[in-house]
Structure formats: C-alpha cells, structure tokens
Motif scaffolding. Structure first.
Motif, PDB file in Angstrom:
ATOM      1  N   ILE A 208      -4.531   8.629  -6.804  1.00  0.00           N
ATOM      2  CA  ILE A 208      -4.888   7.324  -6.248  1.00  0.00           C
ATOM      3  C   ILE A 208      -3.945   6.941  -5.112  1.00  0.00           C
ATOM      4  O   ILE A 208      -4.346   6.394  -4.092  1.00  0.00           O
ATOM      5  N   LEU A 209      -2.660   7.231  -5.286  1.00  0.00           N
ATOM      6  CA  LEU A 209      -1.672   6.798  -4.308  1.00  0.00           C
ATOM      7  C   LEU A 209      -1.593   7.703  -3.095  1.00  0.00           C
ATOM      8  O   LEU A 209      -1.256   7.274  -2.011  1.00  0.00           O
ATOM      9  N   PHE A 215      -3.074   4.209   0.053  1.00  0.00           N
ATOM     10  CA  PHE A 215      -1.992   3.451   0.685  1.00  0.00           C
ATOM     11  C   PHE A 215      -2.064   3.580   2.208  1.00  0.00           C
ATOM     12  O   PHE A 215      -1.957   2.597   2.939  1.00  0.00           O
ATOM     13  N   TYR A 216      -2.258   4.788   2.679  1.00  0.00           N
ATOM     14  CA  TYR A 216      -2.272   5.009   4.124  1.00  0.00           C
ATOM     15  C   TYR A 216      -3.536   4.462   4.787  1.00  0.00           C
ATOM     16  O   TYR A 216      -3.591   4.311   6.001  1.00  0.00           O
ATOM     17  N   LEU A 217      -4.547   4.163   3.972  1.00  0.00           N
ATOM     18  CA  LEU A 217      -5.755   3.575   4.526  1.00  0.00           C
ATOM     19  C   LEU A 217      -5.503   2.148   5.016  1.00  0.00           C
ATOM     20  O   LEU A 217      -6.115   1.698   5.990  1.00  0.00           O
ATOM     21  N   TYR A 218      -4.577   1.434   4.366  1.00  0.00           N
ATOM     22  CA  TYR A 218      -4.301   0.039   4.713  1.00  0.00           C
ATOM     23  C   TYR A 218      -2.962  -0.151   5.424  1.00  0.00           C
ATOM     24  O   TYR A 218      -2.707  -1.218   5.982  1.00  0.00           O
ATOM     25  N   GLU A 269       9.962   1.373   1.739  1.00  0.00           N
ATOM     26  CA  GLU A 269      10.358   1.908   0.435  1.00  0.00           C
ATOM     27  C   GLU A 269       9.190   2.622  -0.243  1.00  0.00           C
ATOM     28  O   GLU A 269       9.376   3.643  -0.917  1.00  0.00           O
ATOM     29  N   ILE A 270       7.980   2.083  -0.068  1.00  0.00           N
ATOM     30  CA  ILE A 270       6.806   2.733  -0.658  1.00  0.00           C
ATOM     31  C   ILE A 270       6.627   4.127  -0.069  1.00  0.00           C
ATOM     32  O   ILE A 270       6.392   5.110  -0.787  1.00  0.00           O
ATOM     33  N   GLU A 271       6.742   4.240   1.251  1.00  0.00           N
ATOM     34  CA  GLU A 271       6.612   5.552   1.890  1.00  0.00           C
ATOM     35  C   GLU A 271       7.697   6.500   1.416  1.00  0.00           C
ATOM     36  O   GLU A 271       7.451   7.686   1.190  1.00  0.00           O
ATOM     37  N   ARG A 272       8.916   5.998   1.259  1.00  0.00           N
ATOM     38  CA  ARG A 272      10.011   6.845   0.802  1.00  0.00           C
ATOM     39  C   ARG A 272       9.767   7.331  -0.633  1.00  0.00           C
ATOM     40  O   ARG A 272       9.993   8.504  -0.943  1.00  0.00           O
ATOM     41  N   ARG A 273       9.272   6.449  -1.483  1.00  0.00           N
ATOM     42  CA  ARG A 273       9.026   6.848  -2.870  1.00  0.00           C
ATOM     43  C   ARG A 273       7.851   7.827  -2.970  1.00  0.00           C
ATOM     44  O   ARG A 273       7.869   8.737  -3.809  1.00  0.00           O
ATOM     45  N   ILE A 274       6.832   7.645  -2.143  1.00  0.00           N
ATOM     46  CA  ILE A 274       5.727   8.609  -2.138  1.00  0.00           C
ATOM     47  C   ILE A 274       6.221   9.974  -1.675  1.00  0.00           C
ATOM     48  O   ILE A 274       5.798  11.019  -2.180  1.00  0.00           O
TER      49      ILE A 274
END
Length: 460
Positions: A208-209, A215-218, A269-274
């Motif tokens: 999903i992520l 996530f990258y869609l939005y 931070e979201i990008e880093r965690r992904i």
C-alpha cells in the motif's frame, strides 16, 4: 477535567490477573454489542453475550483475589461480569421505572477497549486513509477562502500518525527476522515467508505504501501547495509591522508557517522511512533466500556442516567442548594458512611509452603451431606417468646424482623422458632437483643441455 482522573485504582488490576486475555476478549464482545444497542445493554443481555462467547471455546477461569467464595460458585458468565464491574471496567445503571439493570461502558474504559481492538484487528488501509486526509486538508486550506488553520492542524496530525505507522512497520521487521532464524525446516520457513511476511507486510502495508505508489501519488501536489502557502504567508508577514493591532495576525501567520514547515519535515521523514523500509525488505528477502539454501544443502554444504558442528559444540549435548574441538582439529586444519602467491598484489602502472609500444605491430611474426605439433606435444606430455619418469631418473643415478652425457639419449623415447624429467625436477613437489651446467651436448640426431639430476635433501 482530565479523563484519567476518573479511573479507579482497581481498574489496573485487569492487567495483573491471570485471566486478562479472556477478560479483554469479553470486553471487546460486549463493546460490539454495546454499539448496536444505543450504547446501553441490560444485565441479562450481557450475561447472554458472555455465555455465547464462552460456549464456542474452552475456558479455564483462575481464582481472583477480589472474589469471595460465593462469587466463585456462580456461573462463569455471571462471575466474569461481576468481576469486570468490581474492577471498574463496566458500570451498573439501575432503571427503577422499568425494573431493569443496564450495563454501561465508562468513557475511560471505552478508550482502552478501542486500544485492545487496534491491537487485535489492525486497520490495513490506515496508511492510505491518512495520506488522503493530508491531501484533502491541505487542498481545502489552499483553495477555500473560508479555510481555517484547523485544516493545517488536521494535516499535521495525520502526517504524524502516518510517520508513526511507518516507524512501527520498521521496528516490527526484527520480529520477522527472529522468526526467520527460528525455523529449522524448509517447509516451515517457506510457510513463514508466504503466510506471514507476504500477507502481513507486503500485501497489507508495504504494498500500500510503496508498490502502488499511494504516497508518491499525492506527495508532489501536497508539497507544491505547502510551498505556495508558505510563500503567500511570508509575503503577508513581510507587509505587516509589529504594532498592537497587527499582533493577532502576526501570531496567526507565524503559527501557520510553523505548521507548514512541520508538515514538510514530516513528509521528508516519510520518504526517509520508506527508504529504510526498502532496505529492510531487501535484507529480509536476501536472508530468506540464504536461509532456504542453507536448509536445503546443510547436510552437503561445507559451511552448513561447520555450522552444525559449532552448534553442537555450543549445545548442552556436548560434555567437553575443548576435547571435541581438539579431536576435530586433528582431522581438519582449521587454522591452516596458505600463501596464494609470492608475487605482490599491486602491479606498478606502466608508462605511456610502454602502452603505445604495445599498440605498435610486432616486426617479428611468430608462427603458430600446427595442429599436428599441438597433438604431438600433448601426446608426449601424457604418454608417460610420474612413476615412469622417476624410474628413468633412478636408473641413471650413480651415487647420489645422475649426470646427462652423450650416451644418455639413444632413442626418441629417451629424449622424451629426458625432457619430461627436466620439467618434473623443476617443480616444488618433486623428489629431485636439476643443476644446469651451461653447456650443450650434440649427437648425430639429438641436441640437449648438459644437466645433472640430484635427489633433494630431506628438509630442503
């Protein structure tokens, strides 16, 4: 008033009882029935719900300190309901007009029951909902003239929740690695990977992520709107002076800028965690493949046998590890050091002139060997065994040496054996050594160097 101030001391006793798992499941069943009955249910309905829950499973209620001897003689459903009321998780509400005793769930208890339900039934689409909430909140604040700062507060809260969800996923990877190493059989490991990791992580969360690019869609739209809000607000702050009538506006714009910057940092931070999730996912897949190969080949692979031996030495079945290692060392050279080559690993770089000289064509063209010559050389080299060559040298030794003279070679066979004897004697593992005299012997048919064979001294 803070809700925690209403919690009675006996409330926390649920977590210390031996029946806590059973009580938690009872509370979740009552809460489900509670929502479909206008948020109050009668005593009889509660007893019936608990009885139905106990009917489909085998239960073993341990005695509690809060119970009296009379309580222990009651049916399990009534006994459980009385104990939850005594602890403060449920409350009785008497309806004297109808003569009914209703059971209600207090607010503080409802918060804990919601937490139990999240632990038992995790929402698989939670990450998708949160990113869409951020998208909708920022879009509304950007385009709605009546937009309030609460939209940005909502976006910030959802960004934090999404970050925490990703962080939990990252921390839970240790559990999957531990389960991976606990599997001792190929089938169990494959079932652990397909039925647990793929179903819980790849399909429900990681897919999903990342894979569906949710996530990258939005992300790009949200970040561009945040930059627009920041530029627009910064211009407003720049035009206002620090007077008393503008103080409220400055405070509002400052809070707005802080929220926008915090949301932007949250997206980073979201990008880093992904990114870290990608690395952990790759490590897990690689570890799974390595573990599968090990379980398949552990009885035939050298590394697998060594691991089995070390596991045995470190286990309780090995009575004396030192003697076991000593016995193994007598058969296997565990500390053997071999020199791969006497040459240095670093090769000095050649100059430019040497490189250009290699590109120039050779003036002297070497003739290639013909097919018959190659076959003849191979036949000569493989015609005689090592034992035959040693016998040839031994037959000519007088004293401790074999001097080659003009009478040594009388036929093609002798000539071939002499050549192979010289090739054999210059090798390190040969029993003989050769001394070159620097002269040549020439007969009518053959020409060969004057050499002397000698047995190697022991220890040389």
């Amino acid at each position: 008033m803070q809700l925690i101030s209403n919690v009675p001391d006996s409330f926390w006793g649920l977590f210390r009882t031996k029946n806590r798992i059973l009580y938690i499941e009872v509370l979740m069943n009552l809460n489900e029935e509670y929502q479909y009955n206008n948020y109050f249910i009668s005593w009889d309905v509660c007893v019936q719900v608990i009885s139905n829950f106990f009917h489909v499973r085998i239960i073993n209620l341990e005695d509690e300190d809060q119970e009296s001897d009379i309580d222990k003689t009651q049916p399990p459903a009534t006994r459980t309901l009385n104990l939850l009321i005594k602890m403060g998780w449920l409350k009785k509400l008497e309806d004297y007009s109808q003569g009914i005793t209703n059971i209600v769930i207090p607010d503080y208890s409802a918060v804990m029951i919601d937490a139990f339900e999240r632990l038992y039934n995790e929402n698989d689409d939670e990450a998708e909902v949160y990113i869409r909430n951020v998208y909708a909140s920022v879009f509304s604040y950007m385009n709605d003239s009546r937009g309030d700062i609460s939209f940005l507060n909502n976006a910030m809260q959802n960004t934090r929740i999404l970050n925490k969800s990703l962080q939990n996923m990252l921390h839970n990877m240790n559990r999957f690695f531990s389960n991976l190493l606990d599997q001792e059989f190929y089938g169990n490991l494959l079932a652990e990977h397909l039925n647990v990791y793929v179903e819980e992580v790849v399909k429900k969360k990681y897919h999903i992520l990342k894979t569906s690019d949710n996530f990258y869609l939005y992300k790009n739209d949200i970040k561009s709107w945040l930059r627009g809000i920041e530029e627009r607000t910064s211009e407003k702050v720049f035009t206002l002076d620090n007077s008393d009538e503008n103080r409220l506006l400055l405070d509002r714009y400052t809070k707005e800028l802080n929220l926008v910057q915090e949301i932007s940092r949250g997206f980073d931070e979201i990008e880093r965690r992904i990114f870290f999730m990608d690395k952990e996912h790759t490590k897990y897949v690689r570890a799974t493949v390595t573990r599968l190969n090990y379980l398949i080949n552990e009885d035939r692979d050298t590394k697998g046998l060594i691991i089995q031996f070390l596991n045995y030495v470190s286990s309780e079945n090995c009575s004396n590890a030192a003697d076991t290692l000593r016995d193994a060392a007598s058969f296997v050279h565990l500390t053997n050091m071999e020199i791969m080559s006497s040459r240095r690993f670093y090769k000095k770089r050649k100059t430019k002139s040497d490189f250009t000289a290699q590109l120039e064509p050779d003036t002297e063209i070497q003739q290639d060997l013909t097919k018959e010559e190659i076959l003849r050389m191979n036949r000569t080299h493989n015609k005689y065994s090592k034992m035959q060559i040693e016998e040839f040298i031994e037959s000519g030794i007088k004293g401790d040496r074999f001097e080659v003279t003009d009478n040594t070679v009388q036929s093609d066979i002798d000539f071939e054996k002499l050549i192979l004897a010289y090739d054999y004697s210059i090798r390190r593992n040969s029993r003989f050594e050769v001394i070159e005299e620097g002269q040549e012997i020439e007969t009518e048919r053959y020409r060969y160097p004057k050499i002397t064979f000698r047995r190697k001294q022991v220890g040389a």
